[in-house]
Design an enzyme around this catalytic site. Sequence first.
Site, PDB file in Angstrom:
ATOM      1  CD  GLU A  43      56.665  69.014  37.730  1.00 48.83           C
ATOM      2  OE1 GLU A  43      57.782  69.273  38.084  1.00 48.83           O
ATOM      3  OE2 GLU A  43      56.296  67.947  37.277  1.00 48.83           O
ATOM      4  NE  ARG A 270      65.432  74.185  46.883  1.00 48.75           N
ATOM      5  CZ  ARG A 270      64.367  73.960  46.243  1.00 48.75           C
ATOM      6  NH1 ARG A 270      63.274  74.196  47.012  1.00 48.75           N
ATOM      7  NH2 ARG A 270      64.421  73.884  45.207  1.00 48.75           N
ATOM      8  CE  LYS A 280      56.362  72.019  43.291  1.00 44.10           C
ATOM      9  NZ  LYS A 280      56.031  72.219  41.968  1.00 44.10           N
TER      10      LYS A 280
HETATM   11  P1  ATP Z   1      59.581  70.212  42.097  1.00 42.62           P
HETATM   12  O1  ATP Z   1      60.368  69.265  43.179  1.00 42.62           O
HETATM   13  O2  ATP Z   1      58.151  69.365  42.210  1.00 42.62           O
HETATM   14  O3  ATP Z   1      60.281  70.436  41.147  1.00 42.62           O
HETATM   15  P2  ATP Z   1      59.952  72.803  43.071  1.00 42.62           P
HETATM   16  O4  ATP Z   1      59.762  73.263  44.533  1.00 42.62           O
HETATM   17  O5  ATP Z   1      60.997  72.779  42.404  1.00 42.62           O
HETATM   18  O6  ATP Z   1      59.427  71.249  43.160  1.00 42.62           O
HETATM   19  P3  ATP Z   1      58.575  73.905  40.735  1.00 42.62           P
HETATM   20  O7  ATP Z   1      57.394  74.006  40.481  1.00 42.62           O
HETATM   21  O8  ATP Z   1      59.491  73.349  39.787  1.00 42.62           O
HETATM   22  O9  ATP Z   1      58.631  73.400  42.245  1.00 42.62           O
HETATM   23  O10 ATP Z   1      59.062  75.522  41.141  1.00 42.62           O
HETATM   24  C1  ATP Z   1      58.950  76.719  40.362  1.00 42.62           C
HETATM   25  C2  ATP Z   1      60.322  77.541  40.644  1.00 42.62           C
HETATM   26  O11 ATP Z   1      60.231  77.946  41.938  1.00 42.62           O
HETATM   27  C3  ATP Z   1      61.496  77.088  40.344  1.00 42.62           C
HETATM   28  O12 ATP Z   1      62.335  78.113  39.272  1.00 42.62           O
HETATM   29  C4  ATP Z   1      62.210  76.612  41.561  1.00 42.62           C
HETATM   30  O13 ATP Z   1      63.553  76.862  41.410  1.00 42.62           O
HETATM   31  C5  ATP Z   1      61.325  77.743  42.392  1.00 42.62           C
HETATM   32  N1  ATP Z   1      61.300  77.172  43.861  1.00 42.62           N
HETATM   33  C6  ATP Z   1      60.907  76.431  44.117  1.00 42.62           C
HETATM   34  N2  ATP Z   1      61.228  76.033  45.601  1.00 42.62           N
HETATM   35  C7  ATP Z   1      61.901  77.302  46.018  1.00 42.62           C
HETATM   36  C8  ATP Z   1      62.459  77.658  47.141  1.00 42.62           C
HETATM   37  N3  ATP Z   1      62.501  76.933  48.286  1.00 42.62           N
HETATM   38  N4  ATP Z   1      62.961  78.900  47.222  1.00 42.62           N
HETATM   39  C9  ATP Z   1      63.106  79.717  45.975  1.00 42.62           C
HETATM   40  N5  ATP Z   1      62.730  79.145  44.928  1.00 42.62           N
HETATM   41  C10 ATP Z   1      62.056  77.979  44.865  1.00 42.62           C
HETATM   42 MG    MG Z   2      61.179  72.093  40.103  1.00 42.07          MG
END
Ligand code: ATP
Ligand code: MG
Length: 567
Positions: A43, A270, A280
């Site tokens: 995102e 994660r 974030k």
């Molecule tokens: P938000 O709360 O804004 O959704 P997010 O960390 O999930 O935060 P995204 O931009 O949606 O951010 O993440 C993109 C991809 O990265 C998603 O598929 C998410 O599952 C993965 N991702 C985010 N944080 C982690 C993490 N700590 N470890 C592994 N994958 C992650």
């Molecule tokens: Mg997300």
Amino acid sequence: MSENMNNAPESGAKTTNFIHQIVENDLMEGRNNKRIHTRFPPEPNGYLHIGHAKAICLDFGTAEKYGGKCNLRFDDTNPSKEDQEYVDSIQEDVRWLGFDWEDRLYYASDNFDKLYEFAVELIKRGKAYIDDQPADVISEQRGTPTRPGIESPYRNRSVEENLMLFEKMKAGEFPNGHCVLRAKIDMASPNMHMRDPLMYRIIHAEHHRTGNKWSIYPMYDFAHGECDYFEGITHSLCTLEFEIHRPLYDWFVNELATSEYRPRQIEFSRLNLTYTMMSKRKLLQLVEEKLVSGWDDPRMPTICGLRRRGYTPESIRNFVEKVGITKTEGIIDVALLEHSVREDLNKTAQRVMGVLNPIKVVITNYPEGKVEMMEAINNPEDESMGTRQVPFTRELYIEREDFMEEPPKKFFRLSPGAEVRLRYAYFITCNEVIKDEQGNITELRCTYDPASYGGNSPDGRKVKATLHWVSATENVEAEIRLYDRLLMVQDPSEYKDVDFRDMLNPESLKVLKKCYIEPFVYNAKPLSHFQFERMGYFCVDTSSTTEKMVFNRTVSLKDTWAKQQNQ
Ligand code: ATP
Ligand code: MG
């Protein structure tokens, strides 16, 4: 280390990736005509961090490994927090990590028309309805995991009325929150996400790509699976919190599907790292409140922060490989990340000598004005990197901590009367300590043994220490920034009630203004890597110029991870 690090791989253990096993099985069974197609769906509401690197390596790496494709898809369904700056930085960071989406750069917003049409289709099938109730009532009616939900009084609206209202929502005739579109599934489902989930809400906001065209925006659960389907994704890899959303993902996809093809959602745990915060929202706060210098502050766990700190793409990819892919929640020791960059830089980094905290040494029996070039090895791990010449002069700098006037028993470095080797140069002996009026040591007067040229022992005589040094007249003066952990606590998730600002380490940045480095580094480009012998790995900062060179210490040489493994 604490036992909650159940995710930490054993050293030398084979890395695990249960998703690759699933993919291999799908290939064997001929699912989706043996196509492998993944996506990375950020995102654009912040910069990527090391957690995202895990997802990126998994998404792109899986496609690479099985001859498939991986798309970059911006999941831009929430206009209020998204920005072009993030879109650009995310692309830069994915590329820098070494991955390529070729011509497959997509935006969820590209599909807004198709998503709308499909929502209309669901209304026509009697599978979606407009609910006029306020959000808190809808939420209350949803029940609890043990108590079934209550059906909305608007649940059985006619198709015609639903279509008419949805059209008005789209036309912007209602204010924010006036009503929502919900899927009509099952208010008694044991899975809360199946209890008539929201599909669309009204948001009057300008979108970074579609401008003011839309006043309704699709929910993640609705949009994500549909975008996967439109793009032909076969394996939709996401983090564990989406596991419980999977029946809903499948429900929407099944409603849309017109053939055998189905994308499949698979969840993995994660990445959590000790002493590291990855939310974030909190990272944005650090930037906005100027608690760090920006998204790329070398203390940030962002990809651009790690890059500026001196991490290499290889080191991050190797780290992710070592962590492995599992379904077990855990926290990984940040020392493993540091170990990975040491391991990589050890093989590739140019060695130089640099003195961080200088004290002057005058070699009293060395001719004034003489400059002698000493041959030094560029990288003992890689002979092909060759050698360089380091200027030796009568006045030098050594590290202040390498001298002690009254040394304790086990101090083998320089002290009055002691002899040490200057790396690649000569043996020197300290004869005199010069102090200022306050009693601070300002200079050491030493003599050298000309027979020890190159640092070789003239007569089999042994010295117990080899010190790095830099000429006091032939050098580059630089600013060096040393970093410590940004957070003081090992596992920030254990301190949910504590404001994260109170967990920040006030000593996380130390700036050393007058450091001296051998002339070799002169003009080195920003982001070039060096090992300063004995002092660590350093990287030229992005702000560095020829007039004022600035270095960041990536890591010291002390490998706490490797040490633990050898115990
Ligand atoms: P938000 O709360 O804004 O959704 P997010 O960390 O999930 O935060 P995204 O931009 O949606 O951010 O993440 C993109 C991809 O990265 C998603 O598929 C998410 O599952 C993965 N991702 C985010 N944080 C982690 C993490 N700590 N470890 C592994 N994958 C992650
Ligand atoms: Mg997300």
